[in-house]
Design a protein around this motif. Structure first.
Motif, PDB file in Angstrom:
ATOM      1  N   UNK A 144      25.532  49.587  45.006  1.00 45.22           N
ATOM      2  CA  UNK A 144      25.931  48.943  43.759  1.00 45.22           C
ATOM      3  C   UNK A 144      27.436  48.944  43.628  1.00 45.22           C
ATOM      4  N   UNK A 145      27.957  47.945  42.941  1.00 42.54           N
ATOM      5  CA  UNK A 145      29.413  47.833  42.840  1.00 42.54           C
ATOM      6  C   UNK A 145      29.806  47.032  41.608  1.00 42.54           C
ATOM      7  N   UNK A 146      30.902  47.427  40.973  1.00 41.40           N
ATOM      8  CA  UNK A 146      31.561  46.627  39.948  1.00 41.40           C
ATOM      9  C   UNK A 146      33.041  46.571  40.306  1.00 41.40           C
ATOM     10  N   UNK A 147      33.689  45.422  40.059  1.00 44.66           N
ATOM     11  CA  UNK A 147      35.070  45.302  40.474  1.00 44.66           C
ATOM     12  C   UNK A 147      35.822  44.237  39.720  1.00 44.66           C
ATOM     13  N   UNK A 148      37.161  44.246  39.907  1.00 41.47           N
ATOM     14  CA  UNK A 148      38.065  43.254  39.347  1.00 41.47           C
ATOM     15  C   UNK A 148      38.959  42.726  40.457  1.00 41.47           C
ATOM     16  N   UNK A 149      39.272  41.435  40.385  1.00 37.03           N
ATOM     17  CA  UNK A 149      40.191  40.822  41.346  1.00 37.03           C
ATOM     18  C   UNK A 149      41.177  39.942  40.590  1.00 37.03           C
ATOM     19  N   UNK A 150      42.466  40.105  40.936  1.00 36.09           N
ATOM     20  CA  UNK A 150      43.511  39.272  40.334  1.00 36.09           C
ATOM     21  C   UNK A 150      44.096  38.371  41.408  1.00 36.09           C
ATOM     22  N   UNK A 151      44.027  37.058  41.178  1.00 35.16           N
ATOM     23  CA  UNK A 151      44.557  36.074  42.119  1.00 35.16           C
ATOM     24  C   UNK A 151      45.888  35.532  41.610  1.00 35.16           C
ATOM     25  N   UNK A 152      46.855  35.431  42.506  1.00 34.93           N
ATOM     26  CA  UNK A 152      48.196  34.986  42.125  1.00 34.93           C
ATOM     27  C   UNK A 152      48.333  33.474  42.278  1.00 34.93           C
ATOM     28  N   UNK A 191      34.876  34.679  35.695  1.00 33.55           N
ATOM     29  CA  UNK A 191      36.289  34.570  35.397  1.00 33.55           C
ATOM     30  C   UNK A 191      36.560  35.054  33.980  1.00 33.55           C
ATOM     31  N   UNK A 192      37.473  36.020  33.866  1.00 29.80           N
ATOM     32  CA  UNK A 192      37.882  36.499  32.551  1.00 29.80           C
ATOM     33  C   UNK A 192      38.981  35.599  31.994  1.00 29.80           C
ATOM     34  N   UNK A 193      39.923  35.266  32.848  1.00 29.40           N
ATOM     35  CA  UNK A 193      40.913  34.244  32.535  1.00 29.40           C
ATOM     36  C   UNK A 193      41.246  33.498  33.825  1.00 29.40           C
ATOM     37  N   UNK A 194      42.318  32.736  33.812  1.00 29.14           N
ATOM     38  CA  UNK A 194      42.624  31.878  34.950  1.00 29.14           C
ATOM     39  C   UNK A 194      42.804  32.665  36.244  1.00 29.14           C
ATOM     40  N   UNK A 195      43.321  33.889  36.170  1.00 33.03           N
ATOM     41  CA  UNK A 195      43.642  34.657  37.364  1.00 33.03           C
ATOM     42  C   UNK A 195      42.765  35.876  37.594  1.00 33.03           C
ATOM     43  N   UNK A 196      42.098  36.348  36.573  1.00 30.92           N
ATOM     44  CA  UNK A 196      41.352  37.608  36.674  1.00 30.92           C
ATOM     45  C   UNK A 196      39.851  37.346  36.742  1.00 30.92           C
ATOM     46  N   UNK A 197      39.193  37.952  37.738  1.00 31.58           N
ATOM     47  CA  UNK A 197      37.756  37.783  37.933  1.00 31.58           C
ATOM     48  C   UNK A 197      37.072  39.142  38.001  1.00 31.58           C
ATOM     49  N   UNK A 198      35.935  39.246  37.314  1.00 31.81           N
ATOM     50  CA  UNK A 198      35.103  40.450  37.383  1.00 31.81           C
ATOM     51  C   UNK A 198      33.868  40.136  38.215  1.00 31.81           C
ATOM     52  N   UNK A 236      31.407  31.032  35.984  1.00 28.07           N
ATOM     53  CA  UNK A 236      30.433  31.963  36.555  1.00 28.07           C
ATOM     54  C   UNK A 236      29.837  31.417  37.849  1.00 28.07           C
ATOM     55  N   UNK A 237      29.540  32.320  38.785  1.00 26.44           N
ATOM     56  CA  UNK A 237      28.907  31.931  40.043  1.00 26.44           C
ATOM     57  C   UNK A 237      28.133  33.113  40.607  1.00 26.44           C
TER      58      UNK A 237
END
Length: 523
Positions: free
Chosen positions: A515-523, A486-493, A454-455
């Protein structure tokens, strides 16, 4: 030392790419999707909803010969409803250097961002159709070596700057909007350090700068040469001074006139009358001199302050740089004849260092104006991007930047003030000689790592643009904060909240909540 030569020497003597022991290659592409809502709290308007799809990459590479930092992002906004228009946003910074051979380095970099095109100069770009993309880049070699007792430095920089061709900037009746320009900067010096053969250090330097801008076929040329001397008076203090000769010429053609004698304007820019004679805007031809003091108590701290005569009057410049462990501070007092194209490409060239922190607005994808680096290679672009104009101007002001990383905390602060006094022809239909504007800006970012997953990232920004003529005076204030998990190693909410306000002259203030909610997947 001459201010232009300072920039050349800083580039030419920049640290080469890291050694093999410090080798690092970290490239992270990512994809993201978020839902954003913007609601007016004051000033009217509709509640706007967007779905944003993002693709980007962050990179930090250090090898024996190559050093690159990059943060580049493409964002497409799908608007919900008639008032929320679809938009494409490209933003980011790239900076790199490649060690060709001993002392010879190839430097390159680029910038992409957006600015307001509705007359609200310096204000943040919310998801508004009245915006325009800005692109800038540079490339060129630099050389710095000691050949026996003689220090040799040289550099060449090719720069390009562009504001979207379909821009329709409002509120620029006198200076016109910038389109694009190509610039060249060539400089070199030869010298010996104090105490090598003489008590004095002596340096002979020369340079040539040229910019060709499409707006009214404008041309800037500056050639200079000078001799500088440095006299140490203690182990940490030296007196410095220099004298030389400089020739600056700025010229342009007249705008095309319609049947009523008014300038023809297309997409916010004057149409050039190709058959008109070239008019001289500015002509300086004469001796230049300056004197000052150098203070370097350690390899991490340096101060230089100078006063002299240039551009037909007194000129004051100075720099202070301090680099601590995981933190840095820089202050510069500047004075020059400049343009938007030359400023923005110089700002891009000033970006360097590792672990560059580009502070982005989570609601639009744009960066807020500053990129921070604890190694001292950060840069703020707020001032260059406020009040974009096609005119040349006398450019004076002060800028400061501080960046630090301490444990889980990260901090970046940038602020400054500038005055632009336009130098334009008094013989043409357009442009008012001597008009000026002023700009005050400040940006601060704060990050905190809560735990391994978390950050929190937060930022505040302020910009006040005092047009000083028929354009709008604009005050922009804003702040936002984001929680990342971080939800897992690659996925962040992530979840973000923000406020932005803009006040222009006698117009009512406009305040928006976001306001915003989002998901990011890092490869």
């Amino acid at each position: 030392m001459h201010l232009k030569l300072l920039a050349v020497m800083a580039l030419a003597t920049a640290q080469p790419p890291a050694s093999a022991q410090e080798r690092k290659v970290d490239v992270t592409p990512y994809l993201g999707v978020d839902q954003t809502v913007m609601a007016p709290l004051k000033g009217g308007g509709d509640v706007l909803t967007y779905t944003n799809v993002t693709a980007g990459v962050t990179a930090e590479m250090r090898t024996r010969r190559l050093e690159v930092v990059a943060d580049v992002q493409y964002n497409h906004s799908f608007g919900w409803g008639r008032e929320a228009t679809d938009q494409d946003v490209i933003s980011g910074i790239v900076s790199g250097q490649y060690l060709i051979s001993r002392g010879l380095t190839l430097n390159a970099g680029g910038l992409a961002t957006r600015v307001r095109a509705d007359g609200l100069s310096g204000a943040a770009t919310l998801n508004d159709s009245q915006t325009s993309h800005v692109y800038a880049g540079y490339a060129g070699p630099s050389y710095a070596r000691s050949l026996g007792d003689v220090d040799v430095a040289a550099s060449y920089r090719l720069g390009y700057a562009r504001v979207d061709e379909d821009a329709d900037f409002a509120g620029f009746p006198d200076e016109g909007s910038f389109a694009d320009s190509v610039s060249h900067s060539l400089a070199g010096s030869v010298g010996i350090a104090p105490g090598v053969r003489l008590p004095l250090g002596i340096a002979v330097s020369a340079g040539y700068d040229r910019e060709d801008a499409s707006q009214l076929d404008q041309r800037f040329e500056d050639g200079w040469g000078r001799v500088d001397a440095t006299l140490p008076v203690s182990p940490t203090v030296a007196l410095a001074g220099g004298v030389g000769y400089e020739r600056i010429k700025i010229s342009q053609r007249a705008p095309l006139l319609d049947g009523n004698g008014a300038p023809v304007v297309r997409n916010g820019r004057y149409v050039t009358d190709e058959n008109s004679p070239r008019a001289l805007i500015y002509d300086f031809d004469g001796m230049i001199w300056d004197a000052g003091v150098l203070w370097r108590p350690s390899r991490r701290t340096s101060l230089e302050a100078r006063v002299g005569e240039r551009y037909g009057g007194m000129s004051y410049t100075g720099t202070f740089v301090w680099e601590g462990r995981n933190q840095s501070f820089a202050l510069v007092v500047f004075d020059g004849i400049d343009s938007f194209g030359r400023i923005i490409t110089s700002n891009v060239a000033a970006v360097s260092g590792s672990s560059l922190d580009v502070v982005r607005n989570p609601f639009t994808g744009d960066f807020t104006g500053c990129a921070f680096s604890q190694s001292g290679g950060g840069q703020c672009f707020n001032d260059a991007l406020a009040g974009i104009t096609g005119a040349n101007f006398r450019y004076r002001g002060v800028a400061a930047q501080y960046a630090a990383q301490r444990g889980p905390w990260g901090l970046g602060v940038g602020m400054g003030y500038s005055q632009r006094k336009f130098v334009t022809p008094s013989t043409q239909t357009v442009f008012v000689r001597g008009t000026k504007d002023q700009n005050w800006y400040g940006t601060a970012s704060l990050s905190y790592v809560i735990d391994a997953r978390s950050s929190i990232d937060s930022a505040i920004y302020a910009n006040y643009f005092d047009a000083g003529d028929a354009r709008l005076d604009v005050l922009n204030l804003g702040a936002f904060t984001s929680y990342n998990r971080l939800i897992n190693r690659n996925l962040q909410a992530s979840a973000s909240l923000g406020l932005d306000s803009a006040k222009a002259d006698d117009l009512d203030s406009v305040i928006n909540a976001m306001g915003q909610i989002g998901l990011r997947y890092s490869f």
